[in-house]
Write an enzyme that holds these catalytic residues in place. Sequence first.
Site, PDB file in Angstrom:
ATOM      1  N   GLY A  61       0.774  -1.228   0.000  1.00  0.00           N
ATOM      2  CA  GLY A  61       0.000   0.000   0.000  1.00  0.00           C
ATOM      3  C   GLY A  61       0.805   1.277   0.000  1.00  0.00           C
ATOM      4  O   GLY A  61       0.255   2.365  -0.143  1.00  0.00           O
ATOM      5  N   HIS A  62       2.113   1.168   0.178  1.00  0.00           N
ATOM      6  CA  HIS A  62       2.955   2.367   0.235  1.00  0.00           C
ATOM      7  C   HIS A  62       3.638   2.548  -1.114  1.00  0.00           C
ATOM      8  O   HIS A  62       4.669   1.953  -1.385  1.00  0.00           O
ATOM      9  CB  HIS A  62       3.981   2.250   1.366  1.00  0.00           C
ATOM     10  CG  HIS A  62       4.557   3.561   1.780  1.00  0.00           C
ATOM     11  ND1 HIS A  62       5.842   3.934   1.488  1.00  0.00           N
ATOM     12  CD2 HIS A  62       4.014   4.601   2.465  1.00  0.00           C
ATOM     13  CE1 HIS A  62       6.074   5.135   1.979  1.00  0.00           C
ATOM     14  NE2 HIS A  62       4.983   5.564   2.578  1.00  0.00           N
ATOM     15  N   PHE A  63       3.048   3.369  -1.950  1.00  0.00           N
ATOM     16  CA  PHE A  63       3.485   3.627  -3.321  1.00  0.00           C
ATOM     17  C   PHE A  63       3.514   2.343  -4.164  1.00  0.00           C
ATOM     18  O   PHE A  63       4.576   1.908  -4.601  1.00  0.00           O
ATOM     19  CB  PHE A  63       4.850   4.322  -3.359  1.00  0.00           C
ATOM     20  CG  PHE A  63       4.864   5.662  -2.689  1.00  0.00           C
ATOM     21  CD1 PHE A  63       4.175   6.731  -3.238  1.00  0.00           C
ATOM     22  CD2 PHE A  63       5.547   5.849  -1.505  1.00  0.00           C
ATOM     23  CE1 PHE A  63       4.174   7.963  -2.619  1.00  0.00           C
ATOM     24  CE2 PHE A  63       5.546   7.082  -0.880  1.00  0.00           C
ATOM     25  CZ  PHE A  63       4.864   8.151  -1.430  1.00  0.00           C
ATOM     26  N   VAL A 104       8.475   2.039  -1.503  1.00  0.00           N
ATOM     27  CA  VAL A 104       9.405   2.834  -0.691  1.00  0.00           C
ATOM     28  C   VAL A 104       9.150   2.485   0.768  1.00  0.00           C
ATOM     29  O   VAL A 104       8.005   2.464   1.221  1.00  0.00           O
ATOM     30  CB  VAL A 104       9.186   4.348  -0.918  1.00  0.00           C
ATOM     31  CG1 VAL A 104      10.067   5.163   0.005  1.00  0.00           C
ATOM     32  CG2 VAL A 104       9.452   4.717  -2.365  1.00  0.00           C
TER      33      VAL A 104
END
Length: 129
Positions: free
Chosen positions: A48-50, A55
């Site tokens: 879910g982070h980029f 990242v």
Amino acid sequence: MELDINKILRILPHRAPFLLIDRIVDLEPRKSARAIKCVTYNEPFFTGHFPGAPVFPAVLGLEAMAQLMCVLAYASDAIDPSLHTFVFAGIDKAKFRYPITPGDQVVIEVEVLQRRSNIWKCRGQAMVG
């Protein structure tokens, strides 16, 4: 002094996915510590982070430094981890210069600047490469 994951698990209450230290490679009680975090793509926050350009969340780098500081504190004094819990109280002058991505090996360092009673003030950094 070096600590492997089994010794770290006996000290810190954190467990996956929030245990952010894999190995402590150097520890000098009351002075400093250095640890390693190996970042892998299968860690849960990457989905879910980029998505498409994973990242490592910078705030987790700060948390890794706080965890290392806790291990340093426990190793510095006769503190029973089952009776006392350290908490992260604040941060000054944080800068995030480069992204951390899967495949990176992060070296985390903390150095004790000041200690009064049960308050520890430290300088920390996390580096790749």
